[in-house]
Design a protein around this motif. Structure first.
Motif, PDB file in Angstrom:
ATOM      1  N   ASN A  83      23.180 -45.391  -4.676  1.00 13.01           N
ATOM      2  CA  ASN A  83      22.091 -45.361  -5.650  1.00 13.01           C
ATOM      3  C   ASN A  83      21.952 -46.740  -6.291  1.00 13.01           C
ATOM      4  O   ASN A  83      22.433 -47.732  -5.764  1.00 13.01           O
ATOM      5  CB  ASN A  83      22.298 -44.246  -6.678  1.00 13.01           C
ATOM      6  CG  ASN A  83      23.404 -44.530  -7.679  1.00 13.01           C
ATOM      7  OD1 ASN A  83      24.151 -45.494  -7.567  1.00 13.01           O
ATOM      8  ND2 ASN A  83      23.508 -43.682  -8.670  1.00 13.01           N
ATOM      9  N   GLN A  85      23.274 -47.975  -9.008  1.00 12.31           N
ATOM     10  CA  GLN A  85      24.362 -48.367  -9.888  1.00 12.31           C
ATOM     11  C   GLN A  85      25.340 -49.276  -9.139  1.00 12.31           C
ATOM     12  O   GLN A  85      25.350 -49.297  -7.915  1.00 12.31           O
ATOM     13  CB  GLN A  85      25.069 -47.125 -10.419  1.00 12.31           C
ATOM     14  CG  GLN A  85      24.147 -46.305 -11.317  1.00 12.31           C
ATOM     15  CD  GLN A  85      24.809 -45.049 -11.815  1.00 12.31           C
ATOM     16  OE1 GLN A  85      25.114 -44.159 -11.052  1.00 12.31           O
ATOM     17  NE2 GLN A  85      25.017 -44.991 -13.121  1.00 12.31           N
ATOM     18  N   GLU A  94      21.336 -38.265  -6.528  1.00 13.17           N
ATOM     19  CA  GLU A  94      19.972 -38.681  -6.853  1.00 13.17           C
ATOM     20  C   GLU A  94      18.936 -37.939  -6.009  1.00 13.17           C
ATOM     21  O   GLU A  94      17.860 -37.598  -6.492  1.00 13.17           O
ATOM     22  CB  GLU A  94      19.804 -40.189  -6.640  1.00 13.17           C
ATOM     23  CG  GLU A  94      20.809 -41.054  -7.356  1.00 13.17           C
ATOM     24  CD  GLU A  94      20.713 -41.048  -8.870  1.00 13.17           C
ATOM     25  OE1 GLU A  94      19.715 -40.554  -9.428  1.00 13.17           O
ATOM     26  OE2 GLU A  94      21.649 -41.544  -9.512  1.00 13.17           O
ATOM     27  N   LYS A 136      14.336 -43.651 -11.768  1.00 19.78           N
ATOM     28  CA  LYS A 136      15.412 -44.579 -11.409  1.00 19.78           C
ATOM     29  C   LYS A 136      16.588 -43.788 -10.851  1.00 19.78           C
ATOM     30  O   LYS A 136      16.964 -42.756 -11.405  1.00 19.78           O
ATOM     31  CB  LYS A 136      15.873 -45.375 -12.628  1.00 19.78           C
ATOM     32  CG  LYS A 136      14.922 -46.444 -13.038  1.00 19.78           C
ATOM     33  CD  LYS A 136      15.511 -47.280 -14.159  1.00 19.78           C
ATOM     34  CE  LYS A 136      14.537 -48.373 -14.560  1.00 19.78           C
ATOM     35  NZ  LYS A 136      15.100 -49.219 -15.610  1.00 19.78           N
ATOM     36  N   ASN A 138      19.841 -43.666 -11.048  1.00 18.10           N
ATOM     37  CA  ASN A 138      20.988 -44.191 -11.800  1.00 18.10           C
ATOM     38  C   ASN A 138      21.712 -43.128 -12.619  1.00 18.10           C
ATOM     39  O   ASN A 138      22.341 -43.436 -13.611  1.00 18.10           O
ATOM     40  CB  ASN A 138      20.540 -45.322 -12.719  1.00 18.10           C
ATOM     41  CG  ASN A 138      19.574 -44.865 -13.787  1.00 18.10           C
ATOM     42  OD1 ASN A 138      19.207 -43.695 -13.864  1.00 18.10           O
ATOM     43  ND2 ASN A 138      19.154 -45.792 -14.625  1.00 18.10           N
ATOM     44  N   LYS A 139      21.650 -41.880 -12.203  1.00 21.31           N
ATOM     45  CA  LYS A 139      22.245 -40.830 -13.032  1.00 21.31           C
ATOM     46  C   LYS A 139      23.632 -40.376 -12.581  1.00 21.31           C
ATOM     47  O   LYS A 139      24.252 -39.536 -13.205  1.00 21.31           O
ATOM     48  CB  LYS A 139      21.303 -39.634 -13.108  1.00 21.31           C
ATOM     49  CG  LYS A 139      21.089 -38.914 -11.802  1.00 21.31           C
ATOM     50  CD  LYS A 139      20.097 -37.778 -11.972  1.00 21.31           C
ATOM     51  CE  LYS A 139      19.879 -37.077 -10.660  1.00 21.31           C
ATOM     52  NZ  LYS A 139      18.936 -36.009 -10.760  1.00 21.31           N
ATOM     53  N   TRP A 140      24.156 -40.962 -11.504  1.00 22.34           N
ATOM     54  CA  TRP A 140      25.403 -40.466 -10.951  1.00 22.34           C
ATOM     55  C   TRP A 140      26.550 -40.499 -11.954  1.00 22.34           C
ATOM     56  O   TRP A 140      27.271 -39.523 -12.115  1.00 22.34           O
ATOM     57  CB  TRP A 140      25.800 -41.244  -9.691  1.00 22.34           C
ATOM     58  CG  TRP A 140      26.984 -40.630  -9.026  1.00 22.34           C
ATOM     59  CD1 TRP A 140      26.963 -39.621  -8.109  1.00 22.34           C
ATOM     60  CD2 TRP A 140      28.348 -40.926  -9.276  1.00 22.34           C
ATOM     61  NE1 TRP A 140      28.244 -39.284  -7.768  1.00 22.34           N
ATOM     62  CE2 TRP A 140      29.117 -40.074  -8.462  1.00 22.34           C
ATOM     63  CE3 TRP A 140      29.008 -41.836 -10.092  1.00 22.34           C
ATOM     64  CZ2 TRP A 140      30.502 -40.096  -8.442  1.00 22.34           C
ATOM     65  CZ3 TRP A 140      30.390 -41.864 -10.078  1.00 22.34           C
ATOM     66  CH2 TRP A 140      31.125 -41.000  -9.256  1.00 22.34           C
ATOM     67  N   THR A 141      26.780 -41.614 -12.639  1.00 21.17           N
ATOM     68  CA  THR A 141      27.933 -41.697 -13.545  1.00 21.17           C
ATOM     69  C   THR A 141      27.787 -40.737 -14.723  1.00 21.17           C
ATOM     70  O   THR A 141      28.786 -40.187 -15.189  1.00 21.17           O
ATOM     71  CB  THR A 141      28.155 -43.125 -14.067  1.00 21.17           C
ATOM     72  OG1 THR A 141      26.934 -43.648 -14.566  1.00 21.17           O
ATOM     73  CG2 THR A 141      28.683 -44.028 -12.981  1.00 21.17           C
ATOM     74  N   LYS A 142      26.567 -40.512 -15.197  1.00 29.49           N
ATOM     75  CA  LYS A 142      26.362 -39.539 -16.276  1.00 29.49           C
ATOM     76  C   LYS A 142      26.699 -38.133 -15.790  1.00 29.49           C
ATOM     77  O   LYS A 142      27.332 -37.361 -16.514  1.00 29.49           O
ATOM     78  CB  LYS A 142      24.921 -39.601 -16.782  1.00 29.49           C
ATOM     79  CG  LYS A 142      24.623 -40.861 -17.549  1.00 29.49           C
ATOM     80  CD  LYS A 142      23.176 -40.918 -17.960  1.00 29.49           C
ATOM     81  CE  LYS A 142      22.893 -42.294 -18.550  1.00 29.49           C
ATOM     82  NZ  LYS A 142      21.491 -42.588 -18.632  1.00 29.49           N
ATOM     83  N   GLU A 143      26.274 -37.791 -14.583  1.00 28.01           N
ATOM     84  CA  GLU A 143      26.586 -36.463 -14.046  1.00 28.01           C
ATOM     85  C   GLU A 143      28.078 -36.318 -13.781  1.00 28.01           C
ATOM     86  O   GLU A 143      28.658 -35.264 -14.005  1.00 28.01           O
ATOM     87  CB  GLU A 143      25.762 -36.194 -12.790  1.00 28.01           C
ATOM     88  CG  GLU A 143      24.295 -36.005 -13.127  1.00 28.01           C
ATOM     89  CD  GLU A 143      23.542 -35.209 -12.099  1.00 28.01           C
ATOM     90  OE1 GLU A 143      24.172 -34.620 -11.191  1.00 28.01           O
ATOM     91  OE2 GLU A 143      22.306 -35.160 -12.227  1.00 28.01           O
TER      92      GLU A 143
END
Length: 190
Positions: A83, A85, A94, A136, A138-143
């Motif tokens: 992704n 990041q 994503e 975007k 870029n949500k992997w680390t939040k998940e």
């Protein structure tokens, strides 16, 4: 008869067509990776295991399988490996919400025959068909953080990930077993 077969034979043995250029209108940010090329294209989001084996759950594996992009322009299966990041993670997270949907993606394509790297994609932006809104990637680390609340802390996520820690506890840092690990550590670090 030969007059008809000659053009067909020429086509059959001709050099493969040059790879298509998908860089037009791409706004992808460079990662300075070897053989990277900006690429924006339309594709159907697919479950790679489904595409390769025919094992096809309705929900593309509920986010537990690697996702791919079946490119609309040429029906080529593109491997979405990263992704937007810094870590090489996240493409499946994503793309999973777009399972079996057509999207437009913008990112970096890695295609180098010398390295045997073909159709590897780093997705940076996703736009669902019929919308003008880019998302975007870029949500992997939040998940990951939401799924692993007990792993909060400083440092890279993988040093705190319970799955990684379980693997290390079972097989050591080298993956060769705890005894080999201990011998290596003693030889190189003590």
């Amino acid at each position: 008869m030969m007059k008809f077969l000659a053009p067909l034979a020429a086509l059959a043995f001709a050099a493969p067509l040059a790879a298509q250029d998908f860089s037009e209108n791409s706004e992808a940010r460079s990662w300075d990776l070897y053989a990277e090329v900006p690429a924006r294209f339309d594709a159907k989001v697919v479950d790679l295991l489904c595409e390769l084996t025919g094992d096809c759950p309705e929900d593309c594996g509920a986010g537990k399988r690697q996702m791919g992009l079946l490119r609309s322009a040429d029906n080529v299966l593109v491997l979405a490996m990263k992704n937007n990041q810094p870590a090489f993670t996240g493409a499946a997270v994503e793309l999973a919400p777009f399972c079996n949907q057509t999207v437009t993606v913008d990112g970096l394509l890695i295609d180098d025959p010398d390295l045997n790297a073909k159709n590897i994609y780093l997705v940076q932006m996703i736009k669902a068909e019929g919308t003008d809104d880019w998302v975007k990637a870029n949500k992997w680390t939040k998940e990951w953080a939401a799924a692993n609340p007990d792993a909060a802390g400083k440092g890279p996520w993988f040093r705190r990930d319970p799955r990684v820690q379980a693997e290390i506890a079972r097989d050591g840092y080298l993956g060769l077993g705890l005894e080999k690990d201990a011998a290596f550590i003693e030889e190189h670090f003590e």
